[in-house]
Scaffold this motif. Structure first.
Motif, mmCIF file in Angstrom:
data_model
loop_
_atom_site.group_PDB
_atom_site.id
_atom_site.type_symbol
_atom_site.label_atom_id
_atom_site.label_comp_id
_atom_site.label_asym_id
_atom_site.label_seq_id
_atom_site.Cartn_x
_atom_site.Cartn_y
_atom_site.Cartn_z
ATOM 1 N N GLU A 1 0.840 -1.194 0.000
ATOM 2 C CA GLU A 1 0.000 0.000 0.000
ATOM 3 C C GLU A 1 0.877 1.247 0.000
ATOM 4 O O GLU A 1 1.798 1.370 0.816
ATOM 5 C CB GLU A 1 -0.946 -0.005 1.206
ATOM 6 C CG GLU A 1 -0.335 0.299 2.560
ATOM 7 C CD GLU A 1 0.502 -0.847 3.165
ATOM 8 O OE1 GLU A 1 1.079 -0.645 4.245
ATOM 9 O OE2 GLU A 1 0.573 -1.936 2.535
ATOM 10 N N GLU A 2 0.579 2.171 -0.919
ATOM 11 C CA GLU A 2 1.351 3.403 -1.027
ATOM 12 C C GLU A 2 0.573 4.611 -0.504
ATOM 13 O O GLU A 2 1.166 5.666 -0.282
ATOM 14 C CB GLU A 2 1.777 3.628 -2.476
ATOM 15 C CG GLU A 2 2.739 2.550 -2.981
ATOM 16 C CD GLU A 2 3.193 2.763 -4.416
ATOM 17 O OE1 GLU A 2 2.797 3.781 -5.030
ATOM 18 O OE2 GLU A 2 3.950 1.918 -4.925
ATOM 19 N N SER A 3 -0.731 4.470 -0.325
ATOM 20 C CA SER A 3 -1.566 5.501 0.296
ATOM 21 C C SER A 3 -2.661 4.820 1.099
ATOM 22 O O SER A 3 -3.211 3.806 0.650
ATOM 23 C CB SER A 3 -2.202 6.425 -0.749
ATOM 24 O OG SER A 3 -1.241 7.226 -1.398
ATOM 25 N N VAL A 4 -2.978 5.383 2.257
ATOM 26 C CA VAL A 4 -4.059 4.862 3.098
ATOM 27 C C VAL A 4 -4.816 6.037 3.701
ATOM 28 O O VAL A 4 -4.211 7.009 4.175
ATOM 29 C CB VAL A 4 -3.530 3.964 4.238
ATOM 30 C CG1 VAL A 4 -4.651 3.614 5.217
ATOM 31 C CG2 VAL A 4 -2.906 2.688 3.680
ATOM 32 N N THR A 5 -6.126 5.953 3.654
ATOM 33 C CA THR A 5 -7.000 6.880 4.377
ATOM 34 C C THR A 5 -7.858 6.059 5.322
ATOM 35 O O THR A 5 -8.496 5.080 4.895
ATOM 36 C CB THR A 5 -7.903 7.673 3.424
ATOM 37 O OG1 THR A 5 -7.081 8.439 2.537
ATOM 38 C CG2 THR A 5 -8.820 8.605 4.196
ATOM 39 N N ALA A 6 -7.864 6.427 6.588
ATOM 40 C CA ALA A 6 -8.603 5.651 7.589
ATOM 41 C C ALA A 6 -9.417 6.570 8.484
ATOM 42 O O ALA A 6 -8.971 7.671 8.832
ATOM 43 C CB ALA A 6 -7.642 4.823 8.441
ATOM 44 N N THR A 7 -10.601 6.120 8.845
ATOM 45 C CA THR A 7 -11.427 6.791 9.841
ATOM 46 C C THR A 7 -11.640 5.823 10.993
ATOM 47 O O THR A 7 -12.191 4.732 10.795
ATOM 48 C CB THR A 7 -12.782 7.224 9.266
ATOM 49 O OG1 THR A 7 -12.572 8.078 8.138
ATOM 50 C CG2 THR A 7 -13.593 7.967 10.312
ATOM 51 N N LEU A 8 -11.189 6.225 12.169
ATOM 52 C CA LEU A 8 -11.363 5.412 13.369
ATOM 53 C C LEU A 8 -12.583 5.920 14.121
ATOM 54 O O LEU A 8 -12.735 7.131 14.338
ATOM 55 C CB LEU A 8 -10.121 5.492 14.264
ATOM 56 C CG LEU A 8 -8.767 5.239 13.593
ATOM 57 C CD1 LEU A 8 -7.654 5.257 14.635
ATOM 58 C CD2 LEU A 8 -8.758 3.938 12.821
ATOM 59 N N HIS A 9 -13.458 5.011 14.507
ATOM 60 C CA HIS A 9 -14.709 5.371 15.169
ATOM 61 C C HIS A 9 -14.648 5.030 16.653
ATOM 62 O O HIS A 9 -14.140 3.980 17.042
ATOM 63 C CB HIS A 9 -15.874 4.635 14.512
ATOM 64 C CG HIS A 9 -16.012 4.901 13.042
ATOM 65 N ND1 HIS A 9 -16.460 6.090 12.539
ATOM 66 C CD2 HIS A 9 -15.716 4.124 11.957
ATOM 67 C CE1 HIS A 9 -16.469 6.048 11.215
ATOM 68 N NE2 HIS A 9 -16.015 4.861 10.837
ATOM 69 N N TYR A 10 -15.217 5.934 17.455
ATOM 70 C CA TYR A 10 -15.223 5.787 18.906
ATOM 71 C C TYR A 10 -16.651 5.988 19.421
ATOM 72 O O TYR A 10 -17.529 6.422 18.688
ATOM 73 C CB TYR A 10 -14.299 6.819 19.566
ATOM 74 C CG TYR A 10 -12.852 6.693 19.153
ATOM 75 C CD1 TYR A 10 -11.937 6.047 19.953
ATOM 76 C CD2 TYR A 10 -12.411 7.255 17.949
ATOM 77 C CE1 TYR A 10 -10.599 5.936 19.572
ATOM 78 C CE2 TYR A 10 -11.086 7.143 17.566
ATOM 79 C CZ TYR A 10 -10.186 6.487 18.379
ATOM 80 O OH TYR A 10 -8.877 6.378 17.993
ATOM 81 N N GLU A 11 -16.827 5.663 20.694
ATOM 82 C CA GLU A 11 -18.124 5.916 21.320
ATOM 83 C C GLU A 11 -18.393 7.427 21.358
ATOM 84 O O GLU A 11 -17.484 8.241 21.222
ATOM 85 C CB GLU A 11 -18.137 5.347 22.746
ATOM 86 C CG GLU A 11 -17.834 3.853 22.824
ATOM 87 C CD GLU A 11 -18.871 3.005 22.098
ATOM 88 O OE1 GLU A 11 -20.034 3.445 22.040
ATOM 89 O OE2 GLU A 11 -18.524 1.911 21.604
#
Length: 329
Positions: free
Chosen positions: A209-219
């Motif tokens: 992987e050369e690019s990653v976009t992530a959204t981490l979800h919390y309470e």
């Protein structure tokens, strides 16, 4: 002055060079030995950095009585095995990030360190940069209220080279472990371990992987939005936002020279936190303080936190549809 702590460097690459240079900013530390798979490289490194002992293999360094602690600066896939060798030898060890290839390996190292009573810490140098520490204190003091959103970009353009470790799957290549680990660590520091995540990746010709976009979800509807890439030079900023304002670590945020506070009821404030060197000497000094205090683990970077970050990296990897890294230990 206390007796200088004698560091041994396992590896002779660019990160080992920066660490050796920064040890000159620690008056109670010396770079005493270096080990490499090549005796010629070890000897060249020793000459360049005024290191007393050079070894042409890693085990000889680990078994040497010339060092008090080891800094592992080899490619990612070798970290866990080499950390375990240091633990077996009773040597305190600072393991370059990422700590291991996955959470399973991290758990194996954590278990071995605690069983043996040997100090082990991930070399997440960002945790000890003055502006980063100042930002975390401001958050803990409630200056912006309960943080709802964290953002971080760590995108640094890298010229493609299929033989370079960054793009070589056999050497743990890919942006997620090399750069993304910083962004995930930042999210953990501010919001803790997420309940779930969504992520996408762009893979290159070698499959990593050369690019990653992530959204981490919390309470409570909190989230972290993280971007990391070898394909572009991003903003390289980090933010934490709450109802009373935003704290911003200036670029490059992972060793930022300044923090800015903007809020609804106060004028913007910029605090400068300059430092000498590259910034690796802060983590080295912390390890030395821990060892002299008799700590089994770092109170700033305990192994539980390191394993949790590796769990999230595994989750992001899975969410991207990337193949899991196989545990080697």
């Amino acid at each position: 002055m206390p007796t200088p702590l004698r560091w041994g460097l396992l590896g002779t690459g660019s990160i080992a060079t920066l660490f050796a240079e920064d040890l000159t900013h620690c008056p109670d530390a010396i770079c005493a030995a270096v080990g490499s798979r090549s005796e010629a490289r070890a000897e060249a490194f020793a000459r360049e950095h005024d290191v007393s002992h050079a070894f042409g293999d890693y085990d000889t360094l680990i078994q040497s009585d010339a060092v008090d602690a080891i800094y592992i600066a080899t490619p990612h896939p070798f970290h866990a095995e080499q950390a375990l060798r240091c633990i077996d030898a009773g040597l305190p060890v600072l393991v370059e990030k990422p700590f291991t290839m996955n959470a399973a390996e991290a758990e194996t190292v954590r278990r071995a360190a605690r069983r043996a009573g040997v100090f082990v810490m991930e070399a997440m140098w960002t945790a000890f940069i003055p502006a980063v520490q100042r930002t975390l204190r401001l958050i803990a003091d409630g200056r912006i209220g309960d943080v709802k959103t964290v953002r971080a970009d760590l995108s640094a353009l890298r010229a493609f080279d299929a033989s370079h470790r960054l793009f070589d799957p056999d050497l743990g290549g890919g942006v997620l472990l090399d750069l993304g680990v910083y962004a995930v660590w930042w999210a953990h520091q501010v919001l803790g371990e997420p309940s779930s995540c969504a992520a996408t990746a762009i893979r290159g010709t070698t499959g990593v992987e050369e690019s990653v976009t992530a959204t981490l979800h919390y309470e409570d509807n909190r989230q972290a939005v993280l971007t990391t890439s070898f394909r572009e030079q991003g903003t390289r900023l980090a933010h934490a936002t709450g109802p009373d304002g935003t704290l911003r670590l200036d670029a490059p945020w992972w060793h930022s020279p300044a923090v800015a506070l903007t809020g609804r009821a106060v004028p913007p404030v910029m605090e400068a936190h300059p430092f000498d060197g590259h910034g690796y000497h802060f983590e080295a000094a912390h390890v030395q303080e821990c060892l002299r205090a008799g700590h089994a683990e770092s109170p700033v970077l305990p192994l539980d936190d390191t394993v949790a970050v590796m769990r999230t990296l595994d989750q992001v990897r899975e969410a991207c549809g990337l193949p899991a890294w196989e545990a080697r230990v």
